[in-house]
Design a protein around this motif. Structure first.
Motif, PDB file in Angstrom:
ATOM      1  N   LEU A  20      29.362  23.873  40.729  1.00  0.00           N
ATOM      2  CA  LEU A  20      29.286  23.276  39.386  1.00  0.00           C
ATOM      3  C   LEU A  20      29.244  24.343  38.294  1.00  0.00           C
ATOM      4  N   ASP A  21      28.627  25.476  38.592  1.00  0.00           N
ATOM      5  CA  ASP A  21      28.557  26.579  37.629  1.00  0.00           C
ATOM      6  C   ASP A  21      29.843  27.403  37.583  1.00  0.00           C
ATOM      7  N   GLY A  22      30.814  27.091  38.461  1.00  0.00           N
ATOM      8  CA  GLY A  22      32.075  27.816  38.485  1.00  0.00           C
ATOM      9  C   GLY A  22      31.991  29.172  39.158  1.00  0.00           C
ATOM     10  N   GLU A  23      30.985  29.372  39.996  1.00  0.00           N
ATOM     11  CA  GLU A  23      30.812  30.650  40.686  1.00  0.00           C
ATOM     12  C   GLU A  23      31.527  30.709  42.036  1.00  0.00           C
ATOM     13  N   CYS A  24      31.769  29.552  42.636  1.00  0.00           N
ATOM     14  CA  CYS A  24      32.461  29.499  43.926  1.00  0.00           C
ATOM     15  C   CYS A  24      33.178  28.163  44.051  1.00  0.00           C
ATOM     16  N   TYR A  25      33.967  28.036  45.107  1.00  0.00           N
ATOM     17  CA  TYR A  25      34.674  26.784  45.365  1.00  0.00           C
ATOM     18  C   TYR A  25      34.552  26.433  46.841  1.00  0.00           C
ATOM     19  N   TYR A  31      32.057  27.858  51.458  1.00  0.00           N
ATOM     20  CA  TYR A  31      32.118  28.135  50.033  1.00  0.00           C
ATOM     21  C   TYR A  31      32.573  29.575  49.851  1.00  0.00           C
ATOM     22  N   VAL A  32      33.458  29.779  48.868  1.00  0.00           N
ATOM     23  CA  VAL A  32      34.068  31.088  48.647  1.00  0.00           C
ATOM     24  C   VAL A  32      33.884  31.460  47.175  1.00  0.00           C
ATOM     25  N   PRO A  33      33.539  32.712  46.885  1.00  0.00           N
ATOM     26  CA  PRO A  33      33.433  33.134  45.486  1.00  0.00           C
ATOM     27  C   PRO A  33      34.723  32.853  44.719  1.00  0.00           C
ATOM     28  N   ILE A  34      34.585  32.494  43.467  1.00  0.00           N
ATOM     29  CA  ILE A  34      35.714  32.028  42.659  1.00  0.00           C
ATOM     30  C   ILE A  34      36.846  33.037  42.547  1.00  0.00           C
TER      31      ILE A  34
END
Length: 180
Positions: A20-25, A31-34
């Protein structure tokens, strides 16, 4: 620890907040860093996740890792070497096939293993109940990625003695890989 930037250390709630904070997807079950592209090694690490390193991403999961499918399957698919005699915990949602894994069948990215494009194509031809246009397109994409053709695929399958579904798989491979 995997050398690829797949996040496993945080609690699920923290990972969802990071999304939600846009730090990962979210990528498959990981989960992977953006700033990290979903390359083949990253997809392999995401497909296997924190599961046992005995599991090898296979079938549709492997096709996704190799970029022959746009999205991972809803139920991850794995092979485990028949000599490993391993069973997953009952609560895990995945499909596992026991099979003989030969040298060259598995490509390793750190601790994550994925069946080679050739082995993935052979398994799809052997193990799928239905083999329509979508499956043929996946096999063609895997052949292009792996640099093999019909002759190599049939030859690789012929090396395995007493393979279940070999005759039907040969027919399916011809339908997918024969020049039109």
């Amino acid at each position: 620890m995997t050398p690829f930037p797949v996040l496993h250390e945080l609690a699920e709630v923290e990972l969802q907040a990071a999304v939600l904070d846009g730090e990962c997807y979210r990528l498959a079950d990981a989960y992977v860093p953006i700033g990290v592209a979903p390359s083949t090694p990253v997809r392999a690490a995401a497909a296997v996740g924190t599961r046992s390193p005995r599991l090898v991403a296979a079938l549709a999961s492997a096709a996704w890792v190799w970029h022959a499918l746009p999205a991972p399957p809803s139920r991850p698919e794995f092979l485990v070497d028949i000599r490993a005699r391993w069973r997953p915990p009952a609560a895990q949602r995945m499909h596992i096939t026991e099979s003989v894994l030969r040298p060259g069948d598995v490509v390793r990215y750190g601790a994550a293993g994925v069946t080679s494009p050739l082995r993935t194509a052979l398994d799809l031809a052997r193990f799928r109940e239905a083999f329509g246009d979508e499956e043929r397109a996946i096999v063609r994409a895997l052949a292009e990625i792996g640099g093999f053709g019909l002759a190599e695929a049939v030859s690789a399958m012929e090396r395995g003695r007493h393979l279940h579904g070999k005759v039907e798989a040969r027919r399916r491979l011809r339908a997918a890989l024969s020049p039109s």
